[in-house]
Enzyme design. Sequence first.
Site, PDB file in Angstrom:
ATOM      1  N   ARG A 197      15.573  22.284  59.143  1.00 27.58           N
ATOM      2  CA  ARG A 197      16.939  21.678  58.404  1.00 27.58           C
ATOM      3  C   ARG A 197      17.747  23.177  57.118  1.00 27.58           C
ATOM      4  NH1 ARG A 197      15.631  18.292  61.444  1.00 27.58           N
ATOM      5  NH2 ARG A 197      14.890  16.741  61.089  1.00 27.58           N
ATOM      6  N   SER A 203       8.934  20.624  72.398  1.00 31.25           N
ATOM      7  CA  SER A 203       9.567  19.472  70.996  1.00 31.25           C
ATOM      8  C   SER A 203       7.836  18.475  71.987  1.00 31.25           C
ATOM      9  CB  SER A 203      10.534  19.491  72.259  1.00 31.25           C
ATOM     10  OG  SER A 203      11.182  17.945  71.382  1.00 31.25           O
ATOM     11  N   LYS A 213      12.290  19.277  78.092  1.00 32.62           N
ATOM     12  CA  LYS A 213      12.468  18.960  76.791  1.00 32.62           C
ATOM     13  C   LYS A 213      10.546  18.527  77.048  1.00 32.62           C
ATOM     14  CE  LYS A 213      13.626  17.157  73.211  1.00 32.62           C
ATOM     15  NZ  LYS A 213      15.046  16.022  72.256  1.00 32.62           N
ATOM     16  N   HIS A 263       8.880  15.218  70.549  1.00 35.25           N
ATOM     17  CA  HIS A 263      10.366  14.190  70.485  1.00 35.25           C
ATOM     18  C   HIS A 263       9.968  13.505  69.467  1.00 35.25           C
ATOM     19  CE1 HIS A 263      10.931  14.877  75.009  1.00 35.25           C
ATOM     20  NE2 HIS A 263       9.590  15.040  74.872  1.00 35.25           N
ATOM     21  N   ASP A 287      13.013  22.300  69.202  1.00 41.52           N
ATOM     22  CA  ASP A 287      13.689  21.004  68.947  1.00 41.52           C
ATOM     23  C   ASP A 287      12.780  20.657  68.051  1.00 41.52           C
ATOM     24  OD1 ASP A 287      14.996  19.002  69.204  1.00 41.52           O
ATOM     25  OD2 ASP A 287      14.015  17.789  70.382  1.00 41.52           O
ATOM     26  N   GLY A 288      13.324  20.558  66.747  1.00 37.02           N
ATOM     27  CA  GLY A 288      11.948  19.957  65.565  1.00 37.02           C
ATOM     28  C   GLY A 288      12.181  20.731  64.632  1.00 37.02           C
ATOM     29  N   GLY A 289      12.262  19.810  63.333  1.00 35.56           N
ATOM     30  CA  GLY A 289      12.003  20.323  62.219  1.00 35.56           C
ATOM     31  C   GLY A 289      13.275  21.439  61.511  1.00 35.56           C
ATOM     32  N   GLY A 315      19.708  18.437  66.146  1.00 34.57           N
ATOM     33  CA  GLY A 315      20.616  17.304  66.672  1.00 34.57           C
ATOM     34  C   GLY A 315      20.081  16.384  65.106  1.00 34.57           C
ATOM     35  N   ARG A 363       6.745  11.015  67.585  1.00 32.31           N
ATOM     36  CA  ARG A 363       7.020   9.565  67.218  1.00 32.31           C
ATOM     37  C   ARG A 363       5.605   9.046  68.526  1.00 32.31           C
ATOM     38  NH1 ARG A 363      12.223  10.461  68.523  1.00 32.31           N
ATOM     39  NH2 ARG A 363      13.210  11.027  67.234  1.00 32.31           N
TER      40      ARG A 363
END
Length: 151
Positions: free
Chosen positions: A68, A31, A9, A33, A64-66, A87, A36
């Site tokens: 929705r 990703s 990842k 992460h 990974d991420g976004g 997640g 951040r």
Amino acid sequence: CKDIPLVVKGIMTAEDATEAVNAGVDGVMVSNHGGRGLDGALAAIDALPEVVEAVGGKVPILLDGGIRRGTDVLKALALGATAVGIGKPIFFALAVGGEEAVVDLLSMLQRETEAAMAICGCEKVADVRRSLVTRRPNGGSRAGKYVRSKL
């Protein structure tokens, strides 16, 4: 542990993807992460096409991420992701309504993805093509590939 697949990842560049595949990973997860680390970090979906090209189908690629809604899943698939990570929505649903809310969330995400695919004329995931996503609708110039800084 040889029977457990190794997915790395945090892949955000073609160079890292190539190194990971050459090292023998079973998959890569694009990703940042959660963005951040740095204010204004590149979004994972913006790094996805470069990573997909570098991997060349050798291993699965997860985004990974976004994610929705179903249209986010469709965009990720169209840009070459094999699967997506969801997640935060899972954790939010679990916190608000427990197991039932997680089941509802997954059902809703599936329905939205299927509806988005149908609107685009895709009967199955194999029908999803990159041409469904327009990255620069006004014909803007390409700024170039994202390159890892060398300190």
